[in-house]
Design a protein around this motif. Structure first.
Motif, PDB file in Angstrom:
ATOM      1  N   SER A 160     -52.696 -73.133  41.676  1.00 18.61           N
ATOM      2  CA  SER A 160     -51.621 -72.932  42.648  1.00 18.61           C
ATOM      3  C   SER A 160     -50.301 -73.385  42.028  1.00 18.61           C
ATOM      4  O   SER A 160     -50.284 -74.235  41.150  1.00 18.61           O
ATOM      5  N   HIS A 161     -49.239 -72.732  42.441  1.00 19.35           N
ATOM      6  CA  HIS A 161     -47.909 -73.045  41.904  1.00 19.35           C
ATOM      7  C   HIS A 161     -46.989 -73.372  43.059  1.00 19.35           C
ATOM      8  O   HIS A 161     -46.974 -72.649  44.039  1.00 19.35           O
ATOM      9  N   GLU A 162     -46.230 -74.421  42.894  1.00 24.36           N
ATOM     10  CA  GLU A 162     -45.182 -74.668  43.899  1.00 24.36           C
ATOM     11  C   GLU A 162     -44.163 -73.558  43.759  1.00 24.36           C
ATOM     12  O   GLU A 162     -43.549 -73.401  42.706  1.00 24.36           O
ATOM     13  N   ASN A 163     -43.991 -72.798  44.779  1.00 21.31           N
ATOM     14  CA  ASN A 163     -43.142 -71.620  44.646  1.00 21.31           C
ATOM     15  C   ASN A 163     -42.000 -71.653  45.653  1.00 21.31           C
ATOM     16  O   ASN A 163     -42.093 -72.289  46.708  1.00 21.31           O
ATOM     17  N   GLU A 164     -40.943 -70.985  45.280  1.00 24.03           N
ATOM     18  CA  GLU A 164     -39.748 -70.900  46.107  1.00 24.03           C
ATOM     19  C   GLU A 164     -39.187 -69.500  45.961  1.00 24.03           C
ATOM     20  O   GLU A 164     -39.290 -68.910  44.882  1.00 24.03           O
ATOM     21  N   GLN A 165     -38.546 -69.013  46.992  1.00 21.50           N
ATOM     22  CA  GLN A 165     -37.878 -67.707  46.876  1.00 21.50           C
ATOM     23  C   GLN A 165     -36.552 -67.734  47.632  1.00 21.50           C
ATOM     24  O   GLN A 165     -36.312 -68.592  48.478  1.00 21.50           O
ATOM     25  N   ILE A 166     -35.709 -66.767  47.260  1.00 16.99           N
ATOM     26  CA  ILE A 166     -34.387 -66.645  47.893  1.00 16.99           C
ATOM     27  C   ILE A 166     -34.377 -65.357  48.703  1.00 16.99           C
ATOM     28  O   ILE A 166     -34.618 -64.274  48.152  1.00 16.99           O
ATOM     29  N   VAL A 167     -34.127 -65.499  50.010  1.00 21.61           N
ATOM     30  CA  VAL A 167     -34.114 -64.308  50.867  1.00 21.61           C
ATOM     31  C   VAL A 167     -32.693 -64.027  51.347  1.00 21.61           C
ATOM     32  O   VAL A 167     -31.817 -64.896  51.324  1.00 21.61           O
TER      33      VAL A 167
END
Lengths: 339, 339
Positions: free
Chosen positions: B2-9
């Motif tokens: 698992s990866h700590e993930n982030e996104q920009i919306v």
């Protein structure tokens, strides 16, 4: 032989809309033709919107007319004296000649036309530079494909009328924009346009066009510029092609001709606008003339002309272009053939 | 894994100039890759002016970004998990991917890039869509010939910089338009432009350009639109070509973007404006990439990038495009390669 001759000179450069004051009639002597020259009696004189540009003192694709010099343009005439072996008295010819009753010119400046194959006036309209302008602009820049939508502005003018008809021959859906209900009716009923709009009475050009172009616009043949073109450019399909032939709405403007910039619209649609003049295709005129003559003889192409009579009415005919008085090609009939 | 993930919306659509308020960071779960998929860790994220168009809800050549959905664009990354035989962990790849730390995608959405042949960032700049945009727009639409004059607006931006250098390789006289003295100096001293103008400080753009283009303008590569383009369009030579790549000056305008209409200018010069996007040439990308790589390796092409660090700075980097903070390609370095 001496001929009573008259010419029309540019007396002053128009600012905004041209007027009669910009033109002066002069009585002149016609010199006898030198070796190699012929005397051409004007039968039909062409008046065209592009001439407005030459009346201004601005850099363009042709030199400006000079002040106090004769105005010139397309003329169909008759050889009435010849000092050239290639031309006989009675030959009918086309040339870019002065607005004169008689022009004395070297043979290189004229070419013969066939008055048996078509009415002489046709060599200034559908079989002349007007028809060739429509032919090359539409087919080489517009490249309409079967089923595509072609919009033509100035559709009831000399070039626009031929453009719309050639587009129909190519199987396109054709929408014309013109300035009177009579013209609109003529385009649809007589020339087979799929629909047409009177831009002077329509409430909202863009939504009216949207209604008539449900699949968008693939080719826009632009004769007028201005607000009409602003509206059409909002409806372009991907890879739309815009042959840019004229901008008659702008020629007499003195307000800077401001409108919405085109860049964003053209990027979004990946569309192209290409300015052209018929002379760019001079090496292919015979190809174009052959196709136009064939369509004309087959009845696929209707040639419409508005002809006024009399050398005295040349300026009137020219000025009338800007109020849209002409249906099809505007010509002035100056004289009947003698031979 | 698992990866700590982030996104920009896209949290809201910009009206006029975009702001940080238009973007929201979200922490998300990264699903494990399915059969055929890979997990790509973002190394470099590209920010580009065209993205502004996708933030509006208007018909264009690409779909608008959806509200509350991730923003996407060019990303160079590294495969950190693979369920696809064609990709191994450690492979470096390019794709049109989400503004995320990790993207889980099918193999069809990415292609390998060679980090030995060039720096990884170059696949988002001179060897990527930016370089290809310059290559195809200039050579296929602009078609500069030796000795012709090429004017480039946005000349110190990602595309403009490559355009000017390719035009020099073609033997053209190259004039750049940019927005700071430092950029102007860079274009001339480092990239070999023949001259350049700071549009923000020049008194009269048109007369300045006239001085630098004594033979007129044959090709105008337009990245900006607006008043700058108004001025250049007054200097077109006959048959001038205008590849229309961007109109960054217009993207944030809310005033209707009015300017002098182009029709008369284009007819007088028989010039053409052609909107395009690089995707129109997708079937020839390998040809373009080969030439760009060759010029780069020969030292004929300098690759300039402005790189900010950190996923947190993606919106900043994007917003900076509109104040011209970047010299060359603007990129965000998100992470170092692990392998």
């Amino acid at each position: 032989m001496s001929h009573e001759n008259e010419q029309i000179v540019l007396a002053s450069r128009p600012e905004g809309m041209p007027t009669h004051q910009n033109f002066t009639y002069e009585t002149i002597d016609t010199k006898p033709p030198q070796q190699g020259e012929v005397v051409v009696k004007s039968l039909y004189i062409s008046v065209d919107p592009y001439m407005r540009g030459r009346m201004s003192d601005q850099k363009s694709y042709v030199e400006p007319f000079q002040l106090n010099q004769v105005v010139s343009g397309g003329v169909v005439g008759e050889v009435v004296e010849s000092q050239n072996d290639s031309f006989n008295v009675g030959d009918k010819v086309f040339g870019m000649l002065g607005w004169r009753r008689f022009n004395v010119v070297p043979a290189e400046q004229i070419r013969k036309v066939d008055g048996e194959a078509a009415p002489l006036s046709a060599y200034l309209s559908v079989l002349g530079l007007t028809g060739l302008t429509a032919y090359f602009g539409l087919l080489n820049i517009g490249k309409p494909k079967e089923g595509e939508t072609v919009v033509v502005s100035g559709a009831a003018g000399a070039v626009g009328m031929v453009v719309g008809q050639i587009a129909k021959i190519q199987g396109a859906h054709v929408v014309g924009i013109a300035g009177t209900d009579k013209k609109v009716q003529y385009l649809v009923e007589e020339l087979g346009f799929d629909s047409a709009i009177n831009y002077k009475t329509v409430d909202n050009m863009q939504s009216a066009l949207e209604g008539l172009c449900p699949n968008g616009v693939d080719v826009y043949f632009d004769n007028v510029g201005g607000e009409i073109s602003d509206a059409v450019l909002n409806l372009l399909n991907p890879f739309a092609r815009i042959p840019l032939c004229g901008a008659i709405s702008s020629y007499n403007r003195t307000d800077g001709d401001l409108g919405p910039r085109v860049q964003t619209k053209l990027i979004k649609s990946r569309a192209g606008i290409q300015g052209f003049i018929v002379g760019d295709y001079a090496d292919r005129f015979s190809e174009g003339a052959k196709h136009l003559a064939k369509w004309l003889s087959e009845g696929k192409l209707v040639n419409e002309e508005t002809i006024v009579e009399g050398f005295d009415n040349v300026p009137d005919a020219f000025l009338g272009l800007f109020s849209g008085e002409n249906l099809g090609k505007q010509l002035v009939k100056v004289a009947d053939p003698e031979y």
